[in-house]
Design an enzyme around this catalytic site. Structure first.
Site, PDB file in Angstrom:
ATOM      1  N   HIS A 176      -8.202  10.020  -6.764  1.00 62.84           N
ATOM      2  CA  HIS A 176      -7.441  10.958  -5.946  1.00 62.84           C
ATOM      3  C   HIS A 176      -8.066  12.353  -5.949  1.00 62.84           C
ATOM      4  O   HIS A 176      -8.136  13.010  -4.919  1.00 62.84           O
ATOM      5  CB  HIS A 176      -6.008  11.020  -6.498  1.00 62.84           C
ATOM      6  CG  HIS A 176      -5.040  11.674  -5.587  1.00 62.84           C
ATOM      7  ND1 HIS A 176      -4.431  11.000  -4.553  1.00 62.84           N
ATOM      8  CD2 HIS A 176      -4.564  12.935  -5.543  1.00 62.84           C
ATOM      9  CE1 HIS A 176      -3.628  11.833  -3.914  1.00 62.84           C
ATOM     10  NE2 HIS A 176      -3.682  13.005  -4.500  1.00 62.84           N
ATOM     11  N   HIS A 201       0.956  10.376   1.067  1.00 62.53           N
ATOM     12  CA  HIS A 201       1.850  10.318  -0.081  1.00 62.53           C
ATOM     13  C   HIS A 201       2.431   8.915  -0.154  1.00 62.53           C
ATOM     14  O   HIS A 201       3.643   8.717  -0.194  1.00 62.53           O
ATOM     15  CB  HIS A 201       2.922  11.405  -0.016  1.00 62.53           C
ATOM     16  CG  HIS A 201       3.022  12.184  -1.287  1.00 62.53           C
ATOM     17  ND1 HIS A 201       4.199  12.508  -1.889  1.00 62.53           N
ATOM     18  CD2 HIS A 201       2.058  12.666  -2.099  1.00 62.53           C
ATOM     19  CE1 HIS A 201       3.951  13.182  -3.002  1.00 62.53           C
ATOM     20  NE2 HIS A 201       2.664  13.285  -3.154  1.00 62.53           N
TER      21      HIS A 201
END
Lengths: 777, 219
Positions: free
Chosen positions: A51, A97
C-alpha cells in the site's frame, strides 16, 4: 528445541506479525548493517507494505504518461495539480478504500472520502467535488444489501457534513465483487488566483514539526499492511484495524488548514493517511533531505495507554503534520484553537538526514528516512505479454427477433441491477452544497462552475468492468476513452486523468499480465489525448479465498469548458428535434453486455481493436461540435440539446434512457439505423440494438443532417460518420419498420415511456428489497 | 445609499455559509460574517441569516448545540427588536431549538438524507423574505437534509394556521412533514425558517432561479 530453532521460530512469528517476508528481512538487515530493533520493525512493516511502497507496481508506473504543459504537479505529492489558465488550478486524485469497506462498510466508506479530501486540502486547494466509483457483487450475494447500504450511507455521511458536493459516480455489479467490493473515491480541489500550492517537502533546520487535528487512538494500527493482504475466511477479525471517521472534525480541519496556508504560516504540510505518523513524517523528511527529532510522547492521545509502536502506526483520521517556523507557532496554535482544534509541536527539523524517535526522553531509534521511503524492494513480478486473443466476456444472447422480443429485452435491461436507476444512491448525497454545481449525478458529466472565470469543470469516472473482462488492454484504453468521449459530448476538453488500479494478487501471473496490459491501454489513450495521468493509487490483493476481482482500473477524467451555459443534457429535452448517431466503430461485441447474473461464456464474443489516436481525433472534433455556437461564441447558444455516449446494453438502452427521463419520445427509423450501421448487417436488427459498438454517440439537435455534417467537418470531423436515425416526438419509443408489409417478422416497436420508466425506477428495489424510497411522480 | 447590512452567522460545522454570503451579495445587500463565539450589536443589521450545514456535527440533535452558542444571545435580541431573521436548513433547526420558531425538525420518514429539487407553494405572507410573491405562488428550489420532517402538536398546528404562520408547503411531501410544511414564521412574522436552500437556485445553470425570489428583498 535448540536455541537456533527457538530464534528462528521467534523470527518467523515476528515476520508474520509485521507482514514482511524473509528476503525483505534480509534486505532490512543489510541496509541497517544489523538486525532491526524495537519500533523499527513497525516502521518497515508499514512503509514497505504494498500500500505504501508500490513495490509490485512501481516498475510499471514509472513508464506512465504523466506530463503535459498543463501539469504543475504529478505523482510524488498528495495529489496531482493541473493549470487551467487564468490563475485557476485544480488538484485531484482517486483512491481506493476496498478492504475496510468490505469489513465495515459505513466506516470504510466514510474514511475513504475523508482520506481523499485530506489529500486535496493538504495542498492548499479547497475541495469542490467528490465522485465515487463503486463495484458491488450480486444483490443476492451474502451481506451485499447491507454492504451497499453501508457504503452509500457512509459516503453521504461524510461528504454531506464536510460540505463538498458529490456530483458524479459509477456503480457496477458483478459476481467477481461478491466477496471484495470496490470503493474508490475521487476528490477535486480548486486553487483560485493567487492561492499557493503547498507541498510536503520539509525545509528549514530548527523549524518545528507540528501535529494538528484529532487525537491519536488505537484505530487503524497496521491498516496499511492489512490493506496489502488477500482476504481469507477470517476477514471479519480484521475489524479492529478499521479507522473511524468524524466529518465534523474534518470540516474544522479543512477551514483551519486553509486559513493557516492562506496566511502563509506553514512551510510544508502532509496529512496522516496510510501508516499515519510514520509515513507522513518519514516522507516529509526524506523529500526535504533533512531529519526530524520526533517526541512521540508529545503526540495528543485519546487513551494514555498507547505505546510508541501504536502511535507510529495508528491511522486515526483527521490529523495533519506541518512544518512551522518557530516564530509562527503561536499564530498557528491560536488559529487552530479558534476552530476548536489542537496544534502541538512534537519535534523539530534537523540538518542531518536522520529520523530520531524519542519516547519520554529515551531514543528509540535513529534511522535514515530514505531507507524506508526510497529503498523499499521493487519487484518485477512475472507476467505474460498481452495478446489480443484473450477475449472472454460474460454476454447474454438476445431472446428473439420480434418487436415483442425487443420490448422484452429493453425492459430486462432497464430493470436489471446493471441497467436500473441509481437514484437511491445519489439522492442520499448532497450534490449542490457549494452552490457551484451546474450538472449533478443525473447527468453523465458532473459539472462545477469555477466562480472566478465562470468556466465549467467537468468530471467523469471511467472503467467498464465488462470491457476489462473482455480484454485487459482494450478495457484499460476504454477506461479513459469512454469518459473522454462523455466529456467531449458536452463540450469539455479532457485535461488530465487520475487512476485507481484495483487488481487481484500481483504474485499471480494472469493478474500481473492484466495489470501490464491495462496500463498499456491507459497509457496509449492518455498520450493520444494529451491527458496525462497525474495521480492515483494501486490496490492489489483484491482477492478472497483465492478468487480475484475483475481487474478494475477505475479512472477520473477532468475536463474544461469555456462556460456552463447551454450545456447539452444527457436526456432528450425538446420534441421535434433530429436524432443523430455519430460513429467510430472499432470494437464490436455480440449479445447484450453488462448483465450480472448470466453464465460466464468463454467464447471470443468480440472483435476489433481500439485505436487511441482515432479516438482522440474524435474527442477533439466532437468537443468543438457540442461546445455551442452563437454570436458571442463559444457557448452562448447551442443547437445541440442532448448527447449520450452509447454504452452498456447498446443503442436501444441508450435511446430509452434519453427518452424516459423527461418523457420525450423518440421515433427511430429502422432503415436509416441499419443504413448507418452497415458493419452490423450480419446481425439481426434486434441484436444490433443491444450489442455494444465502441464508439457511438447519440446527439439531439435542431440542425439538419447537412448543417451538422458541415459544422462537424469544419472542426476536423469526418462528416460521413454522422447519421440521422430518427426524431424526438410524443411520449413513446417507436421503431418504424420502414416496411409496409404486415408480415414483417420484426414488426414495429411502439412502447409507452411510462412503462419503461417504471422498469427503470423499480429495478433497484426489486434487486434490494430493503433499500427503497418512495417516489413522487 | 448605503447597502443594507445582513449578518451571516457561522457555527463550527456550518457548510452553506459561503454560499449564503455570496447569495446575499447578489441580492443587493452587504453580507457580514458573524462568529458563533462573539456577541454582536443587533441594531447594526437589517437582517440576519443562519445558513445550513451540520453545526457541531449534529451532535445531540441537529441545531441543539448551536442554539446555545454565545452569538445566539444577540440573535435573540434581534428577534425581539423585530429584525428579519431567516434560518435555512440547519439554520431553521437552530431557530426551532432556540424556541425562536415553533415546532421541531426530526429525521425524515424515509430515515435517509434526501437531495432533490422540490416544488413549494407560498402560503403565509408574514415574513419579508419572498414578501412580494402572492400567496399560492409556486417556487422550485432544492432540499438537502436528513432531519427535515417538521413536527408540532395538534394545538400548535392549529395556532400556526390561525396566525398565518405557515410560510411554505411542499407540493409533494418528501420527508413526512406534518401538513407538508417546508417553512414557518414566528408569531410576529420577523423570524422565518425553511428547509429548502434558496441560495442553490440563483442562476439558470444551477437549474433554476426561484431562490432569488425569496432572498432579493434589498434590491
Amino acid at each position: 528445541m535448540g536455541q537456533d530453532q527457538r530464534d528462528n521460530k521467534e523470527l518467523q512469528e515476528k515476520l508474520k506479525h509485521y507482514r514482511l517476508n524473509e528476503s525483505e528481512h534480509r534486505r532490512i538487515a543489510g541496509l541497517l548493517g544489523r538486525e532491526p530493533q524495537g519500533v523499527e520493525w513497525a516502521l518497515f512493516s508499514a512503509m514497505w507494505s504494498e500500500h505504501c511502497s508500490y513495490k509490485s507496481s512501481r516498475v510499471h508506473l514509472k513508464g506512465l504518461f504523466n506530463k503535459s504543459e498543463r501539469v504543475l504537479q504529478s505523482f510524488g505529492e498528495n495529489a496531482g495539480v493541473v493549470d487551467l489558465g487564468d490563475g485557476e488550478r485544480v488538484a485531484f486524485k482517486i483512491e481506493s478504500h476496498n478492504h475496510p469497506s468490505f469489513i465495515e462498510p459505513y466506516q470504510g466508506a466514510t474514511t475513504g472520502v475523508g482520506g481523499i479530501l485530506r489529500d486535496i486540502f493538504t495542498m492548499g486547494a479547497r475541495p469542490i467535488a467528490v465522485a465515487d466509483y463503486l463495484c458491488f457483487g450480486r444483490p443476492q450475494a451474502e451481506r451485499m444489501e447491507k454492504i451497499v447500504d453501508g457504503v452509500v450511507r457512509g459516503i453521504g455521511g461524510y461528504g454531506n457534513p464536510v460540505g463538498v458536493p458529490t456530483i458524479t459516480g459509477q456503480t457496477e455489479f458483478d459476481p467477481s465483487y461478491d466477496k471484495n467490493v470496490l470503493v474508490n473515491a475521487m476528490a477535486v480541489g480548486l486553487f483560485r488566483k493567487g492561492e499557493k500550492v503547498f507541498l510536503s517537502k520539509a525545509k528549514g533546520v530548527g523549524n518545528l514539526v507540528v501535529y494538528a487535528g484529532a487525537k491519536t487512538g488505537r484505530d487503524g494500527v497496521h491498516g496499511a499492511s492489512m490493506a496489502s493482504e488477500s482476504f481469507g475466511k477470517d476477514s471479519e477479525k480484521k475489524r479492529p484495524t478499521i479507522q473511524i471517521g468524524d466529518p465534523f472534525f474534518e470540516k474544522l480541519l479543512i477551514e483551519a488548514c486553509l486559513e493557516v496556508m492562506e496566511q502563509d504560516l506553514v512551510v510544508a504540510i502532509q496529512d496522516m493517511g496510510a501508516a499515519g505518523l510514520t509515513s507522513s513524517s518519514f516522507e516529509m523528511a526524506s523529500k526535504g533531505g533533512v531529519g526530524f527529532n520526533l517526541h512521540l510522547d508529545r503526540v495528543p492521545l485519546r487513551e494514555s495507554t498507547l505505546q510508541p509502536e501504536d502511535i507510529l502506526l495508528s491511522e486515526s483520521q483527521e490529523r495533519m503534520l506541518m512544518v512551522v517556523e518557530p516564530a509562527k507557532l503561536s499564530n498557528v496554535e491560536a488559529l487552530f484553537k479558534r476552530w476548536g482544534l489542537e496544534a502541538v509541536a512534537i519535534g523539530e527539523v534537523t540538518a542531518k538526514k536522520t529520523m530520531k524517535l524519542f519516547w519520554k526522553g529515551d531514543l528509540l531509534t535513529e534511522i535514515d528516512p530514505e531507507l524506508l521511503t526510497e529503498h523499499a524492494p521493487m519487484y518485477e513480478r512475472p507476467f505474460e505479454p498481452w495478446t489480443p486473443s484473450n477475449r472472454v466476456a460474460s454476454v447474454a444472447d438476445i431472446a428473439g427477433e420480434s418487436a415483442a422480443d425487443i420490448r422484452a429485452s429493453l425492459r430486462t435491461a432497464l430493470s436489471s441491477p446493471q441497467g436500473c436507476s441509481r437514484e437511491f444512491i445519489f439522492r442520499q448525497y448532497d450534490g449542490h452544497v457549494g452552490a457551484s454545481t451546474a450538472a449533478d449525478c443525473h447527468e453523465s458529466v458532473g459539472v462545477i462552475r469555477l466562480k472566478d472565470s465562470g468556466r465549467g469543470l467537468g468530471i467523469v469516472l471511467g472503467c467498464r468492468p465488462q470491457m476489462m473482462r473482455l480484454d485487459a488492454r482494450e478495457g484499460g484504453l476504454d477506461a479513459v476513452a469512454f469518459p473522454a468521449l462523455e466529456l467531449a459530448a458536452k463540450g469539455f476538453e479532457p485535461l488530465a486523468v487520475t487512476d485507481c488500479l484495483n487488481f487481484g494478487n500481483p504474485e499471480r501471473v494472469p493478474v500481473m499480465s492484466s495489470f501490464v496490459a491495462a496500463l498499456s491501454g491507459l497509457n496509449e489513450i492518455c498520450e493520444s489525448l494529451v491527458a496525462p495521468i497525474i495521480s492515483g493509487n494501486v490496490s492489489f490483493y483484491n482477492e478472497t479465498e483465492g478468487r480475484g476481482i475483475t481487474p478494475t482500473p477505475s479512472t477520473g477524467v477532468v475536463g474544461l469548458r469555456p462556460t456552463v451555459t447551454s450545456l447539452p443534457k444527457s436526456d432528450f429535452v425538446h420534441e421535434g428535434e433530429n436524432v443523430f448517431l455519430l460513429r467510430l466503430p472499432q470494437l464490436w461485441t455480440s449479445g447484450a453486455m453488462g448483465e450480472v447474473t448470466g453464465p460466464e461464456s468463454t467464447g471470443p464474443r468480440a472483435f476489433g481493436t481500439l485505436n487511441g489516436k482515432e479516438i482522440a481525433a474524435l474527442v477533439t472534433s466532437l468537443r468543438k461540435l457540442t461546445e455551442g455556437v452563437g454570436p458571442h461564441s463559444p457557448a452562448t447558444e447551442n443547437t445541440i440539446s442532448a448527447t449520450r455516449v452509447v454504452g452498456k446494453f447498446g443503442l436501444g438502452y441508450a435511446l430509452a434512457r434519453m427518452a424516459i427521463s423527461k418523457n420525450i419520445g423518440v421515433r427511430l427509423s429502422r432503415s436509416a439505423t441499419q443504413a448507418a450501421r452497415p458493419d452490423l448487417a450480419k446481425m439481426s436488427f434486434a441484436e444490433s440494438l443491444f450489442c455494444e459498438v465502441s464508439y457511438e454517440v447519440l446527439i439531439s439537435s435542431t440542425e439538419s443532417l447537412e448543417a451538422l455534417r458541415n459544422r462537424f467537418a469544419s472542426h476536423g470531423g469526418d462528416p460521413r460518420s454522422l447519421h440521422l436515425i430518427g426524431t424526438t416526438h410524443g411520449h413513446r419509443f417507436v421503431i418504424e419498420s420502414g416496411s409496409s408489409s404486415d408480415t414483417d417478422p420484426e414488426g414495429t416497436l411502439d412502447v409507452n415511456l411510462l412503462e419503461l420508466k417504471m422498469d427503470y425506477d423499480s429495478g433497484w428495489s426489486s434487486a434490494f428489497k430493503n433499500l427503497s424510497f418512495e417516489r413522487q411522480y | 445609499m448605503a447597502k443594507a447590512k445582513v449578518g451571516v452567522v457561522r457555527f463550527p460545522g456550518t457548510n452553506c455559509d459561503r454560499d449564503v454570503f455570496e447569495a446575499v451579495g447578489l441580492s443587493g445587500a452587504e453580507p457580514i460574517w458573524l462568529w458563533h463565539e462573539d456577541l454582536f450589536d443587533s441594531a447594526q443589521f437589517s437582517a440576519l441569516i443562519l445558513p445550513g450545514g451540520f453545526s457541531y456535527g449534529d451532535y445531540l440533535r441537529s441545531g441543539a448545540l448551536a442554539a446555545r452558542a454565545v452569538a445566539m444571545k444577540s440573535v435573540r435580541e434581534a428577534a425581539v427588536r423585530g429584525t428579519p431573521i431567516l434560518g435555512i436548513c440547519n439554520g431553521f433547526q437552530i431557530l426551532c431549538e432556540a424556541r425562536l420558531l415553533p415546532g421541531a425538525l426530526v429525521r425524515n420518514t424515509g430515515r435517509r438524507f434526501i437531495d432533490s429539487w422540490v416544488d413549494l407553494k407560498k402560503v403565509g405572507s408574514r415574513t419579508v423574505f419572498g414578501g412580494s410573491l402572492p400567496s399560492g405562488s409556486g417556487i422550485r428550489i432544492p432540499i438537502a437534509h436528513a432531519d427535515g420532517r417538521f413536527v408540532i402538536d395538534d394545538s400548535g398546528l392549529n395556532e400556526l394556521r390561525d396566525r398565518d404562520q405557515i410560510w411554505l408547503e411542499y407540493q409533494a411531501n418528501p420527508n413526512g412533514s406534518i401538513a407538508a410544511i417546508a417553512g414557518v414564521t414566528n408569531e410576529n412574522g420577523n423570524v422565518a425558517g425553511l428547509m429548502p436552500h434558496p441560495e442553490r437556485a440563483f442562476h439558470e445553470w444551477m437549474g433554476g432561479t426561484d431562490g432569488r425570489r425569496l432572498l432579493e428583498i434589498w434590491s
